[in-house]
Structure formats: structure tokens, C-alpha cells
Design a protein around this motif. Structure first.
Motif, PDB file in Angstrom:
ATOM      1  N   LEU A 398       0.826  -1.205   0.000  1.00  0.00           N
ATOM      2  CA  LEU A 398       0.000   0.000   0.000  1.00  0.00           C
ATOM      3  C   LEU A 398       0.862   1.256   0.000  1.00  0.00           C
ATOM      4  N   ASP A 399       1.939   1.249   0.742  1.00  0.00           N
ATOM      5  CA  ASP A 399       2.851   2.395   0.735  1.00  0.00           C
ATOM      6  C   ASP A 399       3.364   2.666  -0.674  1.00  0.00           C
ATOM      7  N   LEU A 400       3.836   1.631  -1.335  1.00  0.00           N
ATOM      8  CA  LEU A 400       4.343   1.803  -2.700  1.00  0.00           C
ATOM      9  C   LEU A 400       3.239   2.263  -3.635  1.00  0.00           C
ATOM     10  N   GLY A 401       2.049   1.650  -3.489  1.00  0.00           N
ATOM     11  CA  GLY A 401       0.942   2.012  -4.363  1.00  0.00           C
ATOM     12  C   GLY A 401       0.529   3.456  -4.216  1.00  0.00           C
ATOM     13  N   LEU A 402       0.430   3.936  -2.977  1.00  0.00           N
ATOM     14  CA  LEU A 402       0.005   5.316  -2.753  1.00  0.00           C
ATOM     15  C   LEU A 402       1.058   6.310  -3.223  1.00  0.00           C
ATOM     16  N   ARG A 403       2.313   5.970  -3.043  1.00  0.00           N
ATOM     17  CA  ARG A 403       3.363   6.900  -3.477  1.00  0.00           C
ATOM     18  C   ARG A 403       3.412   7.034  -4.990  1.00  0.00           C
ATOM     19  N   HIS A 404       2.898   6.046  -5.705  1.00  0.00           N
ATOM     20  CA  HIS A 404       2.949   6.090  -7.161  1.00  0.00           C
ATOM     21  C   HIS A 404       1.560   6.217  -7.797  1.00  0.00           C
ATOM     22  N   ALA A 405       0.526   6.472  -6.984  1.00  0.00           N
ATOM     23  CA  ALA A 405      -0.811   6.685  -7.541  1.00  0.00           C
ATOM     24  C   ALA A 405      -0.828   7.959  -8.364  1.00  0.00           C
ATOM     25  N   ASP A 406      -1.479   7.914  -9.519  1.00  0.00           N
ATOM     26  CA  ASP A 406      -1.456   9.064 -10.418  1.00  0.00           C
ATOM     27  C   ASP A 406      -2.710   9.938 -10.327  1.00  0.00           C
ATOM     28  N   SER A 407      -3.613   9.610  -9.397  1.00  0.00           N
ATOM     29  CA  SER A 407      -4.818  10.420  -9.225  1.00  0.00           C
ATOM     30  C   SER A 407      -5.440  10.070  -7.883  1.00  0.00           C
ATOM     31  N   GLU A 409      -8.486   9.085  -7.420  1.00  0.00           N
ATOM     32  CA  GLU A 409      -9.280   7.868  -7.619  1.00  0.00           C
ATOM     33  C   GLU A 409      -8.385   6.630  -7.588  1.00  0.00           C
ATOM     34  N   SER A 410      -7.213   6.731  -8.186  1.00  0.00           N
ATOM     35  CA  SER A 410      -6.268   5.620  -8.138  1.00  0.00           C
ATOM     36  C   SER A 410      -5.836   5.342  -6.711  1.00  0.00           C
ATOM     37  N   ALA A 411      -5.556   6.380  -5.936  1.00  0.00           N
ATOM     38  CA  ALA A 411      -5.129   6.200  -4.551  1.00  0.00           C
ATOM     39  C   ALA A 411      -6.216   5.524  -3.721  1.00  0.00           C
ATOM     40  N   LEU A 412      -7.463   5.981  -3.878  1.00  0.00           N
ATOM     41  CA  LEU A 412      -8.554   5.395  -3.098  1.00  0.00           C
ATOM     42  C   LEU A 412      -8.807   3.948  -3.517  1.00  0.00           C
ATOM     43  N   GLY A 413      -8.685   3.653  -4.793  1.00  0.00           N
ATOM     44  CA  GLY A 413      -8.814   2.277  -5.239  1.00  0.00           C
ATOM     45  C   GLY A 413      -7.755   1.384  -4.628  1.00  0.00           C
ATOM     46  N   LYS A 414      -6.532   1.900  -4.510  1.00  0.00           N
ATOM     47  CA  LYS A 414      -5.454   1.114  -3.892  1.00  0.00           C
ATOM     48  C   LYS A 414      -5.720   0.886  -2.414  1.00  0.00           C
ATOM     49  N   VAL A 415      -6.361   1.834  -1.766  1.00  0.00           N
ATOM     50  CA  VAL A 415      -6.731   1.636  -0.363  1.00  0.00           C
ATOM     51  C   VAL A 415      -7.613   0.403  -0.219  1.00  0.00           C
ATOM     52  N   PHE A 416      -8.631   0.302  -1.052  1.00  0.00           N
ATOM     53  CA  PHE A 416      -9.529  -0.848  -0.931  1.00  0.00           C
ATOM     54  C   PHE A 416      -8.884  -2.142  -1.412  1.00  0.00           C
ATOM     55  N   ALA A 417      -7.985  -2.064  -2.354  1.00  0.00           N
ATOM     56  CA  ALA A 417      -7.315  -3.271  -2.827  1.00  0.00           C
ATOM     57  C   ALA A 417      -6.296  -3.792  -1.825  1.00  0.00           C
ATOM     58  N   LEU A 418      -5.671  -2.899  -1.036  1.00  0.00           N
ATOM     59  CA  LEU A 418      -4.478  -3.291  -0.297  1.00  0.00           C
ATOM     60  C   LEU A 418      -4.527  -3.034   1.209  1.00  0.00           C
ATOM     61  N   ALA A 419      -5.404  -2.180   1.688  1.00  0.00           N
ATOM     62  CA  ALA A 419      -5.347  -1.773   3.100  1.00  0.00           C
ATOM     63  C   ALA A 419      -5.798  -2.892   4.030  1.00  0.00           C
ATOM     64  N   GLY A 420      -5.166  -2.933   5.188  1.00  0.00           N
ATOM     65  CA  GLY A 420      -5.530  -3.847   6.260  1.00  0.00           C
ATOM     66  C   GLY A 420      -5.262  -3.204   7.596  1.00  0.00           C
TER      67      GLY A 420
END
Length: 456
Positions: A398-407, A409-420
Motif C-alpha cells: 500500500l505504501d508503494l501504491g500510494l506513493r505512485h498513484a497518479d490520481s 481515484e487511483s489512490a482510493l482504489g489502492k486503499v480498498f485493494a491493499l489496506a488492512g
């Protein structure tokens, strides 16, 4: 009103329903440098750009949360207190799972010492998952419900719960009578309903284990306790549905077993509803009853795929529930991800869910289902500051995903895909911080051991 603190944050919420066609894409609100002024009573008294809020409240201390993402506190509309220790028992359908796993564990809560231990584990698990508001299936034992709510009060969570009642089918220690069910429920409600952030829920386990006299006793409690909620199960499993039809030959359908007694209304939540008929959906819509959608539980027990499109078309309100312990954990983020998967698998019969839909189902939709839509569910001015800060450990996915999210909406999608749970860094309820850096923080001291066990 003066501010106790100003929070500076990158924040997401869904003040407008993304399922409403009038709500513009992407269906959520995002602020990159938000200011929230929070008063002593936990109310958000100002929301604007950080610069504007800081200028309006120059004497308030500032807490900078921009190292993470701030979300409204998560809302779980269906979770079982006694089932913490049976999570992960896979490979069985509902009725077999109940017989082999859930019900034997629930019998153990007849021991107050055991119930107190489970209550501590349960409340800590809610906090660790970022769940600030929940509708909790309590215990069949009134002293265990007292112990649960005492632990809830200690941490200041926003919980609605009550005595679970049944008079048939289940193991004998879990059974009651209509008179006893009524008396114990009224006594519990008298002690807890409206105390702090706690409310009472009238809770027959399901019509399969609750006869008409017990359901009538539940209706009497609902009439006598102003503002109480009602919750139970419905249409979870095909075998369950068929059994209930045989038990209630004079009812139109499963939903009617509750509606016949006047148990359905705007403060009623029915869990699952995987196999509804159109007439049942019409009744729930007319009563403004909500459904707790529990995607991981429905998958783990092989109950079926929730027909979201049919519920939305009928006008039935839907929110997410973890259904611990058939569900595979306390994380509402996990439920959102599974909801996305299952709808995607249905193709044209499913509903295309974006990140905004998932956040709404996890927060504002749940608050509305529990009658708290004016109090919590988003980070708007006038609402209570119930919030969770996600700050993933460095180097995690999730850290890597959020640091490289390009919008956003992308960041919030990564939250649901990866957060725990490991990503939940801070939790607030009503402005009170109840978790920080992985440590839970009670807002009231624990009662002395000799006084923790309820009298009677």
C-alpha cells in the motif's frame, strides 16, 4: 464555538451518494490540503482549505496528518461479538458452520470470565480495523452483553447491540422464553440505551430459531424502547430459506416473518438477503429497511452472490457488514474489495463499483442505515469527528501504491485493494483518539475487577 484542535490532512469522504445518478464522477470528495477544526465535544465546526481554517482559528493547536490519508471512521452494519475466535473455519455451508463452529463457541459466553475476555478481544479488533461505528449481534447471555457494552463504553465506540434471542433449534443453553427475552432485553436497554454512544438493538437470531411468540416479545421491546434498532438475518442460504418457509406456512415470505410483527422500519437492518424475492424487496423498500451486505461471509459459506442491482432498483438501502466470524476478518476495506470482485464477476447483472462506491458503502451508507447519517459518515461541518488515518508501513504494497498513484481515484482504489489493520495508524471517535500508532487508548478507566461482572 472555539476549536480544540485543527487537523491538516489529505482526506477522502462521500457526502453525496455515488449511486445517485445526479452525483458527479468520481463519486467522492478529495482535499489535498484540508483543514478541519474540531471542538471539545468532537463536532467539526469548520471545514475548508487548511489556510482558511488555520486563519480562522489561530489559537488552536495544529495536528498535521498529511503523512497519511484521512477517511471517515468505518461503519460495520453486521458483526457478531461471540465469534471472534471462529474466524477462518472454511468449507461449510451456513447451517453446518453454525452447528460445528459458531454455536458451540457462543455457548462458552455463558461464563462471565470467558465473555469478558472475548469482549476485550472484540473491541480491540474493531479499533484495529478502523471501525468506529457498528451494529453488533450480541450474546444469548445478558451478562455477556453487559460485559461487551462496558468494554465498548471504556473505549467510547459508537455501538448498537443487544441480547440475541431464540427459543428453538439451537443448543439448549442458548434458548430462552418469550417472557424472559422481554424482561432481559428491557433490563439491558434500561442500563445501556442512550448511555454515551451506545444504543440498544432488538435481536432475534433469525426466524428459523425464533418462533412467533419470541418475535412478538421482540416487537414489544421495540415498542417500549424509544429509538431502539431492530436487526436479524434473512435469506442468507437456500436451505435456511426453505426451512423458514416450512416453519411459517402462514407468512408470505421470509421477510414477512418479521414484518408481520411490525419489526421492520427505518431503524431496521437485515443481514445478507442473498436470495430475495421481488415482493420481499418491495416490503423492505416500503419500510425503508436496510440490508447489511456481507461479501466475504457469503463467499466463505458459499451462500451466493448478493444481487446488488435488484436491491438498488427496488430502492432498498445497502451498506457493508463484516459478519465476523463467518466473514474473514474485521476489515471493512476487505469487504469493499470482495464486493467489487463479486459484482465484477456478474457481468451485466452486476453493478460496476468504483472507489467512491466502496468508500460510501463503508462509511456514509452504513451511518444512514443505522440512523446516524446526520451524526457521522463523512467529514462535513456539523458532524462528529469519527475518523481513521491510514499510514502504511514503509515498503509495503500500500505504501508503494500510494506513493505512485497518479490520481485521487487511483489512490482510493489502492486503499480498498491493499489496506488492512496494519495500515490503520490513528482512530478517533467523537473527537477522542482511541488508537495511535497501533496502541488502543481507552477514554474511561477500566472498572475494578470485583465490579466488572454485572449483578444478577
Amino acid at each position: 464555538m472555539s476549536a480544540r484542535v485543527v487537523y491538516r490532512a489529505r482526506a477522502f469522504d462521500t457526502p453525496d451518494d455515488p449511486f445517485d445518478p445526479a452525483t458527479p464522477a468520481p463519486g467522492f470528495r478529495y482535499d489535498d490540503d484540508l483543514g478541519l477544526a474540531v471542538a471539545d465535544d468532537g463536532t467539526i465546526i469548520a471545514r475548508s482549505s487548511y489556510a482558511a481554517v488555520a486563519a480562522a482559528h489561530p489559537d488552536a493547536p495544529v495536528l498535521d496528518l498529511r503523512s497519511g490519508l484521512l477517511l471517515p471512521g468505518l461503519v460495520d452494519t453486521h458483526v457478531h461479538f461471540p465469534q471472534v475466535r471462529v474466524i477462518g473455519a472454511l468449507g461449510m455451508p451456513l447451517l453446518e458452520w453454525l452447528e460445528r463452529c459458531a454455536l458451540p463457541e457462543e455457548v462458552h459466553l455463558g461464563s462471565p470470565d470467558y465473555a469478558a475476555t472475548i469482549a476485550a478481544e472484540f473491541v480491540a479488533s474493531l479499533i484495529a480495523a478502523g471501525t468506529t461505528t457498528s451494529l453488533v449481534f450480541g450474546s444469548h447471555f445478558a451478562p455477556a452483553v453487559d460485559l461487551l457494552l462496558a468494554e465498548v463504553e471504556r473505549y467510547g465506540l459508537r455501538v448498537t447491540s443487544g441480547l440475541v434471542v431464540s427459543d428453538r433449534v439451537l443448543p439448549e443453553p442458548l434458548l430462552t422464553t418469550p417472557d424472559r427475552a422481554h424482561a432481559e432485553a428491557l433490563a439491558l436497554a434500561g442500563r445501556w440505551h442512550g448511555r454515551g454512544r451506545i444504543r440498544y438493538a432488538v435481536t432475534p437470531r433469525f426466524a428459523l430459531s425464533a418462533s412467533d411468540p419470541v418475535l412478538a416479545a421482540c416487537a414489544a421491546v421495540l415498542d417500549e424502547v424509544d429509538g431502539a434498532l431492530f436487526t436479524s438475518h434473512v435469506n442468507e442460504n437456500s436451505a435456511e430459506v426453505a426451512t423458514v418457509a416450512g416453519q411459517f406456512p402462514d407468512r408470505d415470505h421470509y421477510v414477512d416473518t418479521y414484518d408481520h410483527h411490525g419489526l421492520l422500519g427505518p431503524l431496521s437492518v437485515l443481514a445478507h438477503d442473498v436470495h430475495p424475492t421481488d415482493p420481499e424487496l418491495d416490503v423492505m423498500a416500503a419500510r425503508r429497511t436496510s440490508v447489511a451486505w456481507c461479501p466475504t461471509s457469503n463467499s466463505a459459506l458459499g451462500s451466493g452472490i448478493f444481487p446488488l442491482r435488484r436491491h438498488l432498483a427496488a430502492g432498498v438501502r445497502v451498506a457493508l457488514g463484516s459478519d465476523v466470524g463467518a466473514g474473514t476478518g474485521f476489515s471493512v476495506f476487505k469487504e469493499g474489495l470482495q464486493a467489487y470482485f463479486l459484482q465484477h464477476l456478474q457481468g451485466a447483472d452486476g453493478v460496476t463499483l468504483g472507489a467512491g462506491h466502496l468508500l460510501h458503502l463503508s462509511t456514509a451508507a452504513g451511518a444512514a442505515a443505522l440512523g446516524l447519517g446526520d451524526t457521522v459518515g463523512d467529514l462535513s461541518e456539523g458532524k462528529q469527528f469519527d475518523a481513521v488515518l491510514l499510514r502504511p508501513p514503509p515498503g509495503t504494497a500500500l505504501d508503494l501504491g500510494l506513493r505512485h498513484a497518479d490520481s485521487p481515484e487511483s489512490a482510493l482504489g489502492k486503499v480498498f485493494a491493499l489496506a488492512g489493520d496494519a495500515d490503520v495508524a490513528e482512530v478517533w471517535v467523537g473527537g477522542d483518539q482511541v488508537a495511535s500508532g497501533g496502541f488502543v487508548r481507552p477514554v474511561t478507566p477500566r472498572a475494578p475487577a470485583a465490579r466488572r461482572r454485572p449483578a444478577g
